[in-house]
Write a protein that holds these residues in place. Structure first.
Motif, PDB file in Angstrom:
ATOM      1  N   PHE A  55       0.705  -1.133  -0.163  1.00 12.59           N
ATOM      2  CA  PHE A  55       0.062  -0.105   0.040  1.00 12.59           C
ATOM      3  C   PHE A  55       0.658   1.271   0.070  1.00 12.59           C
ATOM      4  N   PRO A  56       0.428   2.381  -0.864  1.00 10.44           N
ATOM      5  CA  PRO A  56       1.117   3.498  -1.025  1.00 10.44           C
ATOM      6  C   PRO A  56       0.937   4.406   0.025  1.00 10.44           C
ATOM      7  N   ASP A  57       1.775   4.956   0.844  1.00 10.18           N
ATOM      8  CA  ASP A  57       1.514   5.741   1.978  1.00 10.18           C
ATOM      9  C   ASP A  57       2.840   6.065   2.625  1.00 10.18           C
ATOM     10  N   THR A  58       2.737   6.992   3.701  1.00  9.41           N
ATOM     11  CA  THR A  58       3.985   7.193   4.296  1.00  9.41           C
ATOM     12  C   THR A  58       4.185   6.463   5.435  1.00  9.41           C
ATOM     13  N   TYR A  59       5.488   5.639   5.653  1.00 10.56           N
ATOM     14  CA  TYR A  59       5.515   4.723   6.728  1.00 10.56           C
ATOM     15  C   TYR A  59       7.063   5.244   7.543  1.00 10.56           C
ATOM     16  N   PHE A  60       7.060   4.611   8.642  1.00 10.41           N
ATOM     17  CA  PHE A  60       8.105   5.102   9.479  1.00 10.41           C
ATOM     18  C   PHE A  60       8.620   3.544   9.816  1.00 10.41           C
ATOM     19  N   PHE A  61       9.957   3.422   9.414  1.00  9.44           N
ATOM     20  CA  PHE A  61      10.662   2.151   9.310  1.00  9.44           C
ATOM     21  C   PHE A  61      12.057   2.374  10.237  1.00  9.44           C
ATOM     22  N   THR A  62      12.467   1.369  11.140  1.00  6.41           N
ATOM     23  CA  THR A  62      13.769   1.417  11.784  1.00  6.41           C
ATOM     24  C   THR A  62      14.879   0.794  10.903  1.00  6.41           C
ATOM     25  N   LYS A  63      16.030   1.056  10.995  1.00  7.48           N
ATOM     26  CA  LYS A  63      17.106   0.615  10.147  1.00  7.48           C
ATOM     27  C   LYS A  63      17.213  -1.017  10.481  1.00  7.48           C
ATOM     28  N   THR A  64      16.515  -1.423  11.889  1.00  4.01           N
ATOM     29  CA  THR A  64      16.815  -2.941  11.924  1.00  4.01           C
ATOM     30  C   THR A  64      15.650  -3.600  11.542  1.00  4.01           C
ATOM     31  N   ASP A  65      14.749  -3.045  10.832  1.00  2.75           N
ATOM     32  CA  ASP A  65      13.520  -3.775  10.454  1.00  2.75           C
ATOM     33  C   ASP A  65      13.987  -4.557   9.252  1.00  2.75           C
ATOM     34  N   SER A  66      13.571  -5.806   9.127  1.00  8.47           N
ATOM     35  CA  SER A  66      13.885  -6.738   7.940  1.00  8.47           C
ATOM     36  C   SER A  66      13.101  -6.522   6.881  1.00  8.47           C
ATOM     37  N   VAL A  67      13.563  -6.941   5.716  1.00  4.94           N
ATOM     38  CA  VAL A  67      12.646  -6.688   4.637  1.00  4.94           C
ATOM     39  C   VAL A  67      11.232  -7.434   5.063  1.00  4.94           C
ATOM     40  N   ALA A  68      11.422  -8.526   5.507  1.00  5.93           N
ATOM     41  CA  ALA A  68       9.923  -9.250   5.829  1.00  5.93           C
ATOM     42  C   ALA A  68       9.073  -8.336   6.721  1.00  5.93           C
ATOM     43  N   VAL A  69       9.703  -7.682   7.349  1.00  3.96           N
ATOM     44  CA  VAL A  69       8.796  -6.830   8.443  1.00  3.96           C
ATOM     45  C   VAL A  69       8.454  -5.556   7.441  1.00  3.96           C
ATOM     46  N   ILE A  70       9.311  -5.078   6.665  1.00  5.61           N
ATOM     47  CA  ILE A  70       8.777  -3.707   5.587  1.00  5.61           C
ATOM     48  C   ILE A  70       7.837  -4.258   4.872  1.00  5.61           C
ATOM     49  N   ALA A  71       8.057  -5.326   4.090  1.00  9.94           N
ATOM     50  CA  ALA A  71       7.032  -5.793   3.268  1.00  9.94           C
ATOM     51  C   ALA A  71       5.646  -6.205   3.899  1.00  9.94           C
ATOM     52  N   LYS A  72       5.715  -6.684   5.030  1.00 10.34           N
ATOM     53  CA  LYS A  72       4.449  -7.206   5.659  1.00 10.34           C
ATOM     54  C   LYS A  72       3.574  -5.858   6.152  1.00 10.34           C
ATOM     55  N   ARG A  73       4.448  -4.883   6.742  1.00 12.02           N
ATOM     56  CA  ARG A  73       3.670  -3.649   7.142  1.00 12.02           C
ATOM     57  C   ARG A  73       3.063  -3.019   6.186  1.00 12.02           C
ATOM     58  N   MET A  74       3.221  -2.917   4.968  1.00 10.72           N
ATOM     59  CA  MET A  74       2.748  -2.534   3.567  1.00 10.72           C
ATOM     60  C   MET A  74       1.379  -3.423   3.442  1.00 10.72           C
ATOM     61  N   VAL A  75       1.655  -4.527   3.250  1.00  9.78           N
ATOM     62  CA  VAL A  75       0.452  -5.463   2.966  1.00  9.78           C
ATOM     63  C   VAL A  75      -0.678  -5.295   4.184  1.00  9.78           C
TER      64      VAL A  75
END
Length: 238
Positions: free
Chosen positions: A68-88
């Motif tokens: 989903f296109p939006d503004t997110y706040f991620f930390t440098k320690t977030d894994s790619v799985a965490v980043i992708a799951k947050r968007m989904v």
């Protein structure tokens, strides 16, 4: 509110804004540019069928359309799985606000919405663009929309390419809506709520064609002769 933000850790997050209509390749490049992950790692994650099933609940070849296109706040320690799951997860929440369309699956709605998103410069035109595609589908006409061909070319070559040739339009491929009828197999970008709502709530019209006025808006036509005149007025004479 501030206390909640501090508690969630968002204040320490890295702010990333993903525009509506970005495809997964563009999202991957943006995340790499923001130094959150490698683009290749993100693409590998969002095309992992086991991961897709776990976060989306269905079998798909990629998460295109569901990031989903939006503004997110991620930390440098977030894994790619965490980043992708947050968007989904964000997509799943937003999709619940979209009206249902009888006889249409979620994937079909998101697919049409992604095409509308790529074709629309002016947000007010989304329901009109949607009506053109609905009318074409109902009349068993090909959609004949360039963005699907462009996306098919990206899938074939692995490289973003905004230019398509006459040969590209003639080369049969599941995403080529000039050679195939109906919707492509899946989304070609990640649409926002407005585009998804427009996909299920088109205006009532007899429009079958549209052409760019070169200012972000389109000239809509009901028949081919009017469409040819619009092409002459807005494309050939400019």
């Amino acid at each position: 509110k501030l206390f909640n933000i501090l508690l969630s850790g968002k204040s320490l997050g890295h702010r990333v804004s993903i525009p509506e209509g970005y495809n997964m390749y563009e999202v991957a490049d943006l995340l790499e540019k923001e130094k959150l992950c490698k683009a290749s790692d993100f693409l590998k994650q969002v095309t992992n069928k086991k991961f897709i099933k776990s976060v989306l609940g269905e079998d798909r070849t990629s998460l295109e359309g569901y990031l989903f296109p939006d503004t997110y706040f991620f930390t440098k320690t977030d894994s790619v799985a965490v980043i992708a799951k947050r968007m989904v997860d964000h997509f799943l929440g937003k999709f619940q606000t979209v009206p249902e369309l009888q006889g249409w699956t979620r994937n079909e709605i998101v697919t049409l919405a992604s095409i509308i998103e790529k074709e629309t410069g002016a947000s007010s035109e989304r329901p009109s663009i949607s009506s053109v595609f609905h009318n074409r589908l109902n009349k068993k006409m090909r959609l004949q929309t360039d963005p699907t061909v462009m996306y098919g070319k990206i899938l074939r070559t692995g490289k973003p390419d905004i230019n398509i040739s006459k040969l590209d339009l003639q080369t049969d491929y599941p995403y080529n809506t000039y050679t195939r009828y109906g919707l492509p197999p899946g989304p070609i970008a990640n649409p926002g709520v407005e585009a998804m709502t427009a996909a299920v709530r088109p205006i009532s019209s007899e429009y079958l064609y549209f052409v760019s006025r070169n200012d972000g808006t389109h000239q809509f036509s009901k028949d081919y002769s009017a469409h040819l005149k619009a092409i002459s007025d807005f494309q050939l004479n400019n």
